[in-house]
Write a protein that holds these residues in place. Structure first.
Motif, PDB file in Angstrom:
ATOM      1  N   LEU A 103      17.419   8.266  -3.447  1.00  0.00           N
ATOM      2  CA  LEU A 103      16.313   9.220  -3.429  1.00  0.00           C
ATOM      3  C   LEU A 103      15.222   8.868  -2.422  1.00  0.00           C
ATOM      4  CD1 LEU A 103      15.869   9.893  -7.252  1.00  0.00           C
ATOM      5  CD2 LEU A 103      16.763  11.478  -5.531  1.00  0.00           C
ATOM      6  N   ILE A 104      15.115   7.601  -2.042  1.00  0.00           N
ATOM      7  CA  ILE A 104      14.136   7.191  -1.040  1.00  0.00           C
ATOM      8  C   ILE A 104      14.843   6.367   0.028  1.00  0.00           C
ATOM      9  CG2 ILE A 104      12.119   7.275  -2.538  1.00  0.00           C
ATOM     10  CD1 ILE A 104      12.323   4.241  -2.896  1.00  0.00           C
ATOM     11  N   GLY A 105      14.339   6.464   1.251  1.00  0.00           N
ATOM     12  CA  GLY A 105      14.959   5.746   2.357  1.00  0.00           C
ATOM     13  C   GLY A 105      14.133   5.886   3.609  1.00  0.00           C
ATOM     14  N   GLU A 106      14.715   5.469   4.726  1.00  0.00           N
ATOM     15  CA  GLU A 106      14.006   5.515   6.003  1.00  0.00           C
ATOM     16  C   GLU A 106      14.140   6.906   6.599  1.00  0.00           C
ATOM     17  OE1 GLU A 106      13.479   2.730   9.986  1.00  0.00           O
ATOM     18  OE2 GLU A 106      15.237   2.459   8.698  1.00  0.00           O
TER      19      GLU A 106
ATOM     20  N   SER B 184      23.349  10.574   4.028  1.00  0.00           N
ATOM     21  CA  SER B 184      24.319  11.652   3.777  1.00  0.00           C
ATOM     22  C   SER B 184      23.846  12.566   2.648  1.00  0.00           C
ATOM     23  CB  SER B 184      25.696  11.070   3.451  1.00  0.00           C
ATOM     24  OG  SER B 184      25.650  10.243   2.300  1.00  0.00           O
ATOM     25  N   GLY B 185      23.106  12.012   1.704  1.00  0.00           N
ATOM     26  CA  GLY B 185      22.574  12.835   0.615  1.00  0.00           C
ATOM     27  C   GLY B 185      21.302  13.564   0.966  1.00  0.00           C
ATOM     28  N   ASN B 186      20.664  13.140   2.056  1.00  0.00           N
ATOM     29  CA  ASN B 186      19.392  13.735   2.494  1.00  0.00           C
ATOM     30  C   ASN B 186      19.444  13.892   4.007  1.00  0.00           C
ATOM     31  OD1 ASN B 186      17.541  13.299  -0.143  1.00  0.00           O
ATOM     32  ND2 ASN B 186      18.786  11.464   0.186  1.00  0.00           N
TER      33      ASN B 186
ATOM     34  N   ARG C 150      12.201  16.278   4.415  1.00  0.00           N
ATOM     35  CA  ARG C 150      11.792  17.635   4.799  1.00  0.00           C
ATOM     36  C   ARG C 150      12.456  18.703   3.941  1.00  0.00           C
ATOM     37  NH1 ARG C 150      11.709  14.295   8.753  1.00  0.00           N
ATOM     38  NH2 ARG C 150      13.912  14.351   9.231  1.00  0.00           N
ATOM     39  N   ASP C 151      13.567  18.383   3.282  1.00  0.00           N
ATOM     40  CA  ASP C 151      14.200  19.352   2.409  1.00  0.00           C
ATOM     41  C   ASP C 151      13.336  19.640   1.170  1.00  0.00           C
ATOM     42  OD1 ASP C 151      16.420  19.729   3.978  1.00  0.00           O
ATOM     43  OD2 ASP C 151      17.573  18.127   3.005  1.00  0.00           O
ATOM     44  N   ASP C 152      12.394  18.732   0.865  1.00  0.00           N
ATOM     45  CA  ASP C 152      11.531  18.903  -0.316  1.00  0.00           C
ATOM     46  C   ASP C 152      10.279  19.696   0.005  1.00  0.00           C
ATOM     47  OD1 ASP C 152      13.412  17.222  -1.318  1.00  0.00           O
ATOM     48  OD2 ASP C 152      12.034  15.696  -2.048  1.00  0.00           O
ATOM     49  N   ALA C 153      10.062  19.979   1.288  1.00  0.00           N
ATOM     50  CA  ALA C 153       8.802  20.625   1.688  1.00  0.00           C
ATOM     51  C   ALA C 153       8.735  22.061   1.204  1.00  0.00           C
ATOM     52  CB  ALA C 153       8.659  20.568   3.207  1.00  0.00           C
TER      53      ALA C 153
END
Length: 339
Positions: free
Chosen positions: A187-190, A329-331, A336-339
């Motif tokens: 869920l979190i990353g660079e 791969s999951g994001n 930006r998909d959460d914006a």
């Protein structure tokens, strides 16, 4: 205990936030979101199942930082905020001196004004310049090969001067090597804006097909395969190193300067091969000229961190690559998909 995380919504900050909560601390984020995304706050809430404490503002605003320190009764600060790209610092040095030195001075002034005396500083292995030998130990001479590294070195010197003038200050200087990977939850990353400056997110985007190939800067270094060798450390190991440093400072340590690394160097091409294995994707690459300010080899002697903090890196390169791929791969568009 309440811990302030400047730059806490960034890559290292978000993982440190989780590690602090897991260790029983109450982290408070201070961030201006110039190099991070507000959506990380919602992700952190999902990861921790806790409301995120965040103050939006600039660490260079001394009065604002003072208010935050007082409002949350902060007992220690982890200073992560700052610009961090070697290449950009060579092209735009004034930005780095203004933001990095200005932010550190402002923070130290605010802490002094409210009598907050415990600080963990995010430094860098770049303070060793081009080392004469590896692995690098903390007693090695310090120098710099780029403005980014120079800002870290100057801040270290400012902290040493402040500690000498105010012996009641407790300062831990953590010299990072190369953080990579992501939290295992995915869920979190660079999530760098634009074209990544760091190796792992660039490789990830090539593997996804978002970038055509990886440019490997330098194929003629005096290393086994000609590409640069670095000490890659999993970001969760790095986050746990911050928790250990906070615990030591609050527990009575007078201060320290320690390396946070694995003690093992990997070349760019070794990382490419490990990532291909973890992702099942081909990472196209080509050799490009060396970048100004880069060095051939840089990896840590991490023994002092084990001795003084009881900390050592535990996660392998394979885990770093697998976790980075799970995140990317999951994001595919990051936060930006959460914006």
């Amino acid at each position: 205990m309440n811990i302030l995380l400047t730059g806490g919504a960034g890559y290292i900050g978000s993982h440190t936030y989780v590690a602090l909560l897991e260790a029983g601390y109450t982290p408070v984020i201070l961030d201006n979101f110039s190099n991070s995304h507000p959506a990380v706050l919602g992700r952190l809430q999902r990861v921790t199942d806790r409301q995120v404490l965040c103050e939006t503002g600039d660490v260079r605003d001394t009065a604002f930082v003072q208010d935050v320190l007082r409002k949350h009764s902060i007992q220690a600060v982890i200073h992560l905020a700052g610009d961090k790209a070697v290449g950009e610092s060579v092209a735009n040095p004034l930005k780095y001196y203004f933001n990095n030195l200005g932010g550190a001075i402002s923070l130290m002034q605010a802490m002094q004004a409210v009598d907050c005396k415990v600080l963990v500083f995010s430094s860098s292995a770049t303070v060793y310049g081009d080392p004469a030998s590896v692995p690098i130990a903390e007693h090695f001479p310090r120098s710099h090969t780029n403005p980014y590294g120079h800002t870290k070195l100057v801040i270290e010197d400012m902290l040493a001067a402040q500690s000498a003038a105010r012996p009641d200050w407790k300062v831990a200087v953590l010299r990072y090597f190369n953080p990579v990977g992501a939290h295992a939850c995915g869920l979190i990353g660079e999530d760098p804006a634009g074209i990544p400056n760091n190796l792992m997110p660039y490789i990830s985007r090539v593997a996804l097909g978002q970038l055509p190939f990886l440019e490997v800067f330098g194929g003629d270094y005096p290393t086994p395969d000609g590409t640069g060798v670095r000490d890659y450390i999993h970001v969760c190991d790095l986050a746990e190193g911050h928790v250990a440093a906070v615990r030591a400072m609050l527990g009575g340590s007078s201060g320290m300067q320690v390396n946070l690394g694995t003690g093992r160097g990997y070349s760019v091409l070794e990382v490419v091969r490990a990532f291909e294995q973890a992702s099942g994707r081909t990472v196209r690459h080509r050799i490009a000229p060396r970048r100004p300010g880069d060095v051939a080899q840089c990896y840590a002697n991490p023994g002092l961190a084990r001795q003084q903090l009881g900390w050592q890196a535990r996660r392998t390169l394979e885990q770093m690559c697998a976790d980075a791929w799970r995140w990317q791969s999951g994001n595919p568009n990051g936060y930006r998909d959460d914006a």
